[in-house]
Design an enzyme around this catalytic site. Sequence first.
Site, PDB file in Angstrom:
ATOM      1  N   HIS A  99     -77.420 -66.212  26.723  1.00 46.13           N
ATOM      2  CA  HIS A  99     -76.423 -67.292  26.666  1.00 46.13           C
ATOM      3  C   HIS A  99     -77.062 -68.601  26.168  1.00 46.13           C
ATOM      4  O   HIS A  99     -76.404 -69.633  26.121  1.00 46.13           O
ATOM      5  CB  HIS A  99     -75.833 -67.498  28.070  1.00 46.13           C
ATOM      6  CG  HIS A  99     -74.536 -68.261  28.098  1.00 46.13           C
ATOM      7  ND1 HIS A  99     -73.392 -67.842  27.457  1.00 46.13           N
ATOM      8  CD2 HIS A  99     -74.206 -69.440  28.696  1.00 46.13           C
ATOM      9  CE1 HIS A  99     -72.418 -68.724  27.662  1.00 46.13           C
ATOM     10  NE2 HIS A  99     -72.889 -69.708  28.399  1.00 46.13           N
ATOM     11  N   ASP A 152     -75.656 -61.634  25.552  1.00 46.04           N
ATOM     12  CA  ASP A 152     -75.205 -62.775  26.373  1.00 46.04           C
ATOM     13  C   ASP A 152     -74.600 -62.235  27.672  1.00 46.04           C
ATOM     14  O   ASP A 152     -73.614 -61.482  27.634  1.00 46.04           O
ATOM     15  CB  ASP A 152     -74.161 -63.575  25.559  1.00 46.04           C
ATOM     16  CG  ASP A 152     -73.764 -64.890  26.236  1.00 46.04           C
ATOM     17  OD1 ASP A 152     -73.709 -64.923  27.478  1.00 46.04           O
ATOM     18  OD2 ASP A 152     -73.482 -65.851  25.513  1.00 46.04           O
ATOM     19  N   SER A 192     -70.776 -73.257  25.364  1.00 45.36           N
ATOM     20  CA  SER A 192     -70.316 -72.595  26.588  1.00 45.36           C
ATOM     21  C   SER A 192     -69.003 -73.221  27.073  1.00 45.36           C
ATOM     22  O   SER A 192     -68.001 -73.146  26.370  1.00 45.36           O
ATOM     23  CB  SER A 192     -71.444 -72.659  27.625  1.00 45.36           C
ATOM     24  OG  SER A 192     -71.181 -71.822  28.707  1.00 45.36           O
TER      25      SER A 192
HETATM   26  C1  MLT Z   1     -66.535 -71.332  31.317  1.00 47.53           C
HETATM   27  O1  MLT Z   1     -66.271 -71.448  32.477  1.00 47.53           O
HETATM   28  O2  MLT Z   1     -66.133 -72.079  30.420  1.00 47.53           O
HETATM   29  C2  MLT Z   1     -67.435 -70.204  30.981  1.00 47.53           C
HETATM   30  O3  MLT Z   1     -67.607 -69.378  32.084  1.00 47.53           O
HETATM   31  C3  MLT Z   1     -68.752 -70.662  30.494  1.00 47.53           C
HETATM   32  C4  MLT Z   1     -69.412 -71.506  31.520  1.00 47.53           C
HETATM   33  O4  MLT Z   1     -69.812 -71.000  32.565  1.00 47.53           O
HETATM   34  O5  MLT Z   1     -69.536 -72.690  31.286  1.00 47.53           O
END
Ligand code: MLT
Length: 203
Positions: A185, A154, A104
């Site tokens: 996710h 996701d 992520s």
């Molecule tokens: C990010 O901010 O990198 C993406 O939205 C994934 C997350 O929420 O970590």
Amino acid sequence: MSYEYIYKPSTVEHAPTLLLLHGTGGTENDLLDVANFIDPNANILSLRGNEPEGPYNRFFKRHGEGNLDVENLKFHAQDLYNFIDEMAEAIGFDRDKVVPIGYSNGANIAGGMLHMFDNPFKGAILLHAMVPFETDNMPNLSKTPVFIGAGSNDPIVATSESENLTKALESAGATVTLHWENYGHSLSMPELQAAKGWYASAV
Ligand code: MLT
């Protein structure tokens, strides 16, 4: 900037180093089991994101969920790249054998480095990653194979993001394996098994 980190050396000489990059709100402990599953003989360098969002550790700022602060992402991608070089020098692991495993937010900072530097890694495992930013100036990634783990359902990363990320990395010469699961996710065992299989043959 520096990072809180865990370093676990391998007992095997000249082992690759898995660079662990957690998701939003995670810590350097989150992906240790994943790394051990993917390659129990690798060195492990696991970082804690140093751009907090309230109580949540992150690797760069965002304007909202899925809305990345690209300037801040680029700043941290450069800074992290320098940090890896410095750690390789200080600790003595082989800089040419670093393989990030990012989830992520951690996958997005790894993806950022893949959009900025020629062959920055021996390979990369990006789990639930987005396109970090769009550019006409992709670096050369012909020696950096990439595994992307994506979710067909996701809620944070649309399927088109995973496909566009694949295309961007391929346009830079990377051989990309895009693997789909349907656990939203979340990381799933089938996804990690696929990543392990990819790693065994690609890295
Ligand atoms: C990010 O901010 O990198 C993406 O939205 C994934 C997350 O929420 O970590």
